[in-house]
Design an enzyme around this catalytic site. Structure first.
Site, PDB file in Angstrom:
ATOM      1  N   TYR A 284      -6.506   4.567  -6.311  1.00  0.00           N
ATOM      2  CA  TYR A 284      -6.555   4.578  -4.848  1.00  0.00           C
ATOM      3  C   TYR A 284      -7.932   4.087  -4.426  1.00  0.00           C
ATOM      4  O   TYR A 284      -8.819   4.863  -4.096  1.00  0.00           O
ATOM      5  CB  TYR A 284      -6.290   5.988  -4.317  1.00  0.00           C
ATOM      6  CG  TYR A 284      -6.280   6.084  -2.815  1.00  0.00           C
ATOM      7  CD1 TYR A 284      -5.214   5.590  -2.070  1.00  0.00           C
ATOM      8  CD2 TYR A 284      -7.326   6.690  -2.128  1.00  0.00           C
ATOM      9  CE1 TYR A 284      -5.203   5.686  -0.691  1.00  0.00           C
ATOM     10  CE2 TYR A 284      -7.314   6.788  -0.748  1.00  0.00           C
ATOM     11  CZ  TYR A 284      -6.252   6.289  -0.041  1.00  0.00           C
ATOM     12  OH  TYR A 284      -6.242   6.393   1.329  1.00  0.00           O
TER      13      TYR A 284
ATOM     14  N   TYR B 249       0.832  -1.213   0.000  1.00  0.00           N
ATOM     15  CA  TYR B 249       0.000   0.000   0.000  1.00  0.00           C
ATOM     16  C   TYR B 249       0.860   1.254   0.000  1.00  0.00           C
ATOM     17  O   TYR B 249       1.628   1.511   0.931  1.00  0.00           O
ATOM     18  CB  TYR B 249      -0.853  -0.043   1.255  1.00  0.00           C
ATOM     19  CG  TYR B 249      -1.964   0.965   1.409  1.00  0.00           C
ATOM     20  CD1 TYR B 249      -3.292   0.549   1.374  1.00  0.00           C
ATOM     21  CD2 TYR B 249      -1.721   2.304   1.662  1.00  0.00           C
ATOM     22  CE1 TYR B 249      -4.335   1.453   1.563  1.00  0.00           C
ATOM     23  CE2 TYR B 249      -2.760   3.210   1.850  1.00  0.00           C
ATOM     24  CZ  TYR B 249      -4.052   2.771   1.805  1.00  0.00           C
ATOM     25  OH  TYR B 249      -5.082   3.670   1.995  1.00  0.00           O
TER      26      TYR B 249
END
Ligand code: ZN
Lengths: 393, 148
Positions: free
Chosen positions: A343, A292
């Site tokens: 995202y 991430y």
């Protein structure tokens, strides 16, 4: 008594997403996006959406499972779960919760989902607009420290100072995501490559983060479906088994006002050992990693804390050629990730981890039997997970 | 020592104590030019930010003790991209995380006064500088840092 583990007990059998949009540009309501991603995952799994009996999400997703179950006409609701705290750090934890529910007999078919339409709601990267402020933010916002980037730059600066990590190491992480996005038509940054000069010339957001060290903000939804391992063998795709999941944070990670003892950290110091212990693999066994990127510095520390290299080796390891599929030492964020695919609060990374094991990535490795996903560095709680092919069981 | 012109443009959120009053003594201390940190009466341990309980010994009997405004830069950042309308035309500014050796190295956030383009060194010694906003509504004081 059987050992308490999720290893090999469940499989991810379906993945789905909507089109990914720039923030504010989704033509559909956030709730509709959630439904579309869930239906796409069910279709991919060859499962009747009415058979979904559980829902798991994170970061206070606004789309309530009871409303979704009613909207989809599911037969019954048996599991409705929200990972508490940590924002995007909850992605792998939500999969772990879904897996625990399935393995423990609380539900038979759990969907993990995340939907975001920031045009319809507030954006992440803005400071507080109220006239007064109290609590932990009162010690920061009046000094102009308000956004996630500003909060985490402070950790990364300390880590880079302590271990002599250079800006080029962060740059390599950004370049890897953009490189992989160029072969992924789903990616918001598809057709928009990044090179060293473009990175170096980009403006500072907050030192040590350039523009390209920071994630995008997007609209869309993603979902994946978890069922018992036995059932996976009868479904259309090559089963992708969960080998391990781990979430949480180490000692006093939530200490207020930047007082966590282990400060220059992605928060995985205690989490990663649990993950490897459950999965029964070592860092050297991991074929591909999705990590991430809220900010590239978080990926740097995540990879260190998952044992892929020592902090002092970061400058040597973090070169583009080591990080790209198919032949890099550790292919990283092979769909483009939060920086360049979308995202989707990190859940697109879970989907990509599944694709690699199936052999369906747009930046496919020749062999991806062990596939790791790391969620939400530098927050608390964080989480990470390891997926494996049939060969790993 | 007090500062002159405010370091950042006016219009940022004004810090106030929570409805439950946890940090009230800290903000009142700043207004009087005193830097207060929580200290446990039972085990003498320091802690920051404030909490209702001592994390070392779980005593609820916590004191507020004035500490010398001397610290070391533990980390720092230079902010270029504003995320609040009040800072839209402000330009870059430096935020520091300062550890206080007199209080078991608890850390506090503040701005580093001086040239916003200055080179900043982790480990540098700094001294507190109070920035009073007596005319604000409600009035408040911030604790900044300058190189010592
Ligand atoms: Zn105590």
């Amino acid at each position: 008594m059987a050992p308490r583990t999720l290893r090999g007990r469940v499989a991810i059998v379906g993945i789905g997403e909507t089109t990914y949009y720039k923030h504010g540009q989704a033509p559909d309501a956030e709730f509709k996006l959630a439904l579309m991603a869930i239906l796409n995952a069910a279709k991919d799994a060859g499962i009747d959406p009415r058979d979904i009996d559980g829902f798991a999400s994170y970061s206070n997703d606004r789309n309530d499972p009871s409303r979704i179950a009613a909207a989809l006409g599911t037969r019954e609701l048996r599991f409705s779960n929200m990972q508490w705290g940590g924002g995007g750090g909850g992605g792998s934890a939500a999969v772990g919760s879904a897996a625990a529910a399935v393995a423990g007999g609380l539900a038979d078919c759990v969907v993990v989902f995340r939907a975001l339409a920031q045009g319809q709601f507030a954006r992440f990267g803005q400071g507080p607009q109220a006239k007064t402020i109290s609590g932990d933010m009162a010690f920061q916002a009046p000094y102009g420290l308000m956004s996630p980037g500003q909060r985490y730059a402070m950790k990364v600066m300390r880590f880079m100072h302590r271990h002599g990590v250079k800006q080029e190491a962060l740059r390599a992480i950004a370049l890897a995501s953009y490189h992989h996005a160029q072969s992924n038509p789903r990616a918001v940054m598809y057709g928009r490559p990044l090179d060293e000069a473009k990175y170096d010339n980009s403006r500072w957001i907050v030192e040590p983060f350039h523009l390209y060290d920071c994630c995008m903000e997007n609209d869309g939804a993603a979902a994946l479906i978890v069922v018992p391992a036995e059932r996976a063998r009868d479904l259309p795709h090559k089963p992708v088994y969960l080998l391990g999941a781990s979430g949480g944070s180490d000692h006093r990670a939530g200490a207020p006002s930047h007082n966590v003892p282990n400060y220059a950290s992605a928060t995985f110091a205690s989490v990663a050992p649990h993950l490897y212990a459950m999965a029964g693999v070592k860092p050297g066994d991991v074929d591909v990693v999705q990590s991430y990127e809220n900010f590239t510095g978080g990926v740097l520390m995540s990879l260190v804390e998952h044992g892929f290299f020592a902090p002092e080796a970061a400058n040597d390891f973090l070169h583009l050629e080591n990080l790209i599929a198919p032949r890099g030492k550790l292919p990283l964020n092979t769909s483009g990730g939060n920086l360049a695919e979308c995202y989707m609060h990190g859940l697109e990374l879970q989907l990509e981890g599944v694709r690699q094991v199936r052999g369906q990535s747009t930046a496919q490795l020749p062999k991806a039997d062990v596939s790791m996903v790391i969620s939400g560095p530098m927050v608390t709680p964080v989480s990470s997970m390891i997926l494996g092919s049939e060969a790993t069981l | 020592m007090a500062t002159g012109k405010p370091y950042l443009s006016p219009g940022l959120p004004i810090p106030v104590a929570e409805p439950d009053g946890l940090s009230q003594p800290y903000w009142e201390g700043l207004r009087q030019g005193r830097l207060l940190v929580q200290r446990c009466k039972a085990c003498q341990g320091w802690q920051w930010g404030p909490e209702w309980i001592c994390h070392r010994c779980r005593s609820f009997d916590l004191d507020w003790v004035e500490v010398a405004g001397k610290g070391r830069i533990y980390s720092w950042e230079r902010v270029w991209h504003p995320v609040h309308p009040a800072l839209k035309d402000h330009g870059p500014y430096v935020v520091v995380l300062v550890e206080l050796p007199a209080a078991d190295n608890v850390r506090m956030i503040g701005n580093l006064l001086g040239d916003p383009h200055q080179a900043v060194s982790i480990g540098a010694s700094v001294a507190v500088a109070f920035e009073h906003h007596a005319d604000a509504d409600p009035p408040f004081t911030l604790a900044h840092w300058r190189l010592a």
